[in-house]
Motif scaffolding. Structure first.
Motif, short mmCIF file in Angstrom:
data_model
loop_
_atom_site.label_atom_id
_atom_site.label_comp_id
_atom_site.label_asym_id
_atom_site.label_seq_id
_atom_site.Cartn_x
_atom_site.Cartn_y
_atom_site.Cartn_z
N UNK A 34 9.96 -6.85 -28.75
CA UNK A 34 9.77 -8.13 -29.44
C UNK A 34 8.52 -8.11 -30.33
N UNK A 35 7.57 -7.23 -29.99
CA UNK A 35 6.34 -7.12 -30.77
C UNK A 35 6.37 -5.88 -31.68
N UNK A 36 6.79 -4.75 -31.14
CA UNK A 36 6.74 -3.49 -31.90
C UNK A 36 7.99 -3.19 -32.72
N UNK A 37 9.10 -3.89 -32.43
CA UNK A 37 10.35 -3.58 -33.10
C UNK A 37 11.05 -2.42 -32.39
N UNK A 90 -0.28 12.77 -32.53
CA UNK A 90 -1.04 13.52 -31.52
C UNK A 90 -0.55 13.28 -30.10
N UNK A 91 0.19 12.18 -29.89
CA UNK A 91 0.67 11.77 -28.56
C UNK A 91 -0.49 11.44 -27.62
N UNK A 92 -1.64 11.07 -28.19
CA UNK A 92 -2.81 10.67 -27.41
C UNK A 92 -2.97 9.16 -27.51
N UNK A 93 -3.61 8.54 -26.48
CA UNK A 93 -3.83 7.09 -26.54
C UNK A 93 -4.52 6.67 -27.83
N UNK A 94 -4.08 5.52 -28.34
CA UNK A 94 -4.64 4.99 -29.58
C UNK A 94 -4.83 3.48 -29.44
N UNK A 95 -5.88 2.94 -30.03
CA UNK A 95 -6.07 1.48 -29.97
C UNK A 95 -4.92 0.74 -30.64
N UNK A 96 -4.61 -0.42 -30.11
CA UNK A 96 -3.57 -1.26 -30.71
C UNK A 96 -4.06 -1.80 -32.04
N UNK A 97 -3.21 -1.76 -33.08
CA UNK A 97 -3.56 -2.45 -34.32
C UNK A 97 -3.69 -3.96 -34.06
N UNK A 98 -4.47 -4.66 -34.87
CA UNK A 98 -4.70 -6.10 -34.68
C UNK A 98 -3.40 -6.90 -34.63
N UNK A 99 -2.43 -6.58 -35.48
CA UNK A 99 -1.16 -7.32 -35.50
C UNK A 99 -0.41 -7.15 -34.18
N UNK A 100 -0.47 -5.95 -33.60
CA UNK A 100 0.18 -5.70 -32.31
C UNK A 100 -0.54 -6.48 -31.21
N UNK A 113 -0.74 -10.98 -27.41
CA UNK A 113 -1.55 -12.11 -26.94
C UNK A 113 -0.68 -13.35 -26.78
N UNK A 114 0.26 -13.54 -27.67
CA UNK A 114 1.15 -14.71 -27.62
C UNK A 114 2.08 -14.68 -26.41
N UNK A 115 2.28 -13.52 -25.79
CA UNK A 115 3.23 -13.38 -24.69
C UNK A 115 2.55 -13.40 -23.32
N UNK A 116 1.26 -13.72 -23.30
CA UNK A 116 0.50 -13.72 -22.03
C UNK A 116 0.71 -14.97 -21.23
#
Length: 143
Positions: A53-56, A125-135, A140-143
């Motif tokens: 619903x957030x990432x498509x 890289x398949x390494x952890x990455x920070x979430x973009x602001x839009x994500x 945040x809306x689903x909390x």
């Protein structure tokens, strides 16, 4: 150290994101109830829908996502035929991860709850990455 006290079962009002799944005969075990593997698949369906619903859809996502941890508490039996209503919500937002709280309800009764950690990955890289602001804003809306 974790507390030995059990968490109270959540209420349906604790969730705003819902996924409905129909019980199948193949979901039953030798005792005639919905088996633990099927319950895990119901939680997976709910996780997939709230993330999508957030990432498509997965093929169009700018970042990857991987399940890092899942904890399931079984509270009651469920039997075929029937429907599972999986309530999901974002319980925690990290820098590169989210925690999803979920519960399964059958005819309004909570039969189990789960908590899962999803880590977001750089697709190259398949390494952890920070979430973009839009994500982050979407979750945040689903909390």
């Amino acid at each position: 150290m974790e507390s030995s006290m059990k968490k109270p079962a959540p209420d349906q009002h604790d969730f705003h994101f819902w996924t409905d799944e129909k019980f199948r005969i193949a979901d039953t075990d030798l005792n005639g109830h919905i088996n633990n593997n099927a319950v895990g698949q119901f939680y997976e369906a709910g996780r997939g829908e709230i993330i999508s619903s957030v990432l498509g859809p997965p093929a169009k996502r700018s970042i990857g996502a991987a399940l890092a941890r899942v904890q399931i508490d079984y509270l009651a039996e469920a039997h075929y035929p029937g429907m599972a209503r999986i309530g999901s919500r974002i319980a925690r937002l990290g820098t590169s991860s989210i925690t999803i709280a979920q519960a399964i309800f059958v005819e309004g009764r909570c039969i189990g709850m789960a908590e899962s950690v999803i880590v977001f990955l750089d697709k190259a890289t398949r390494k952890p990455t920070p979430m973009p602001d839009a994500v982050r804003d979407g979750f945040t809306l689903l909390g």
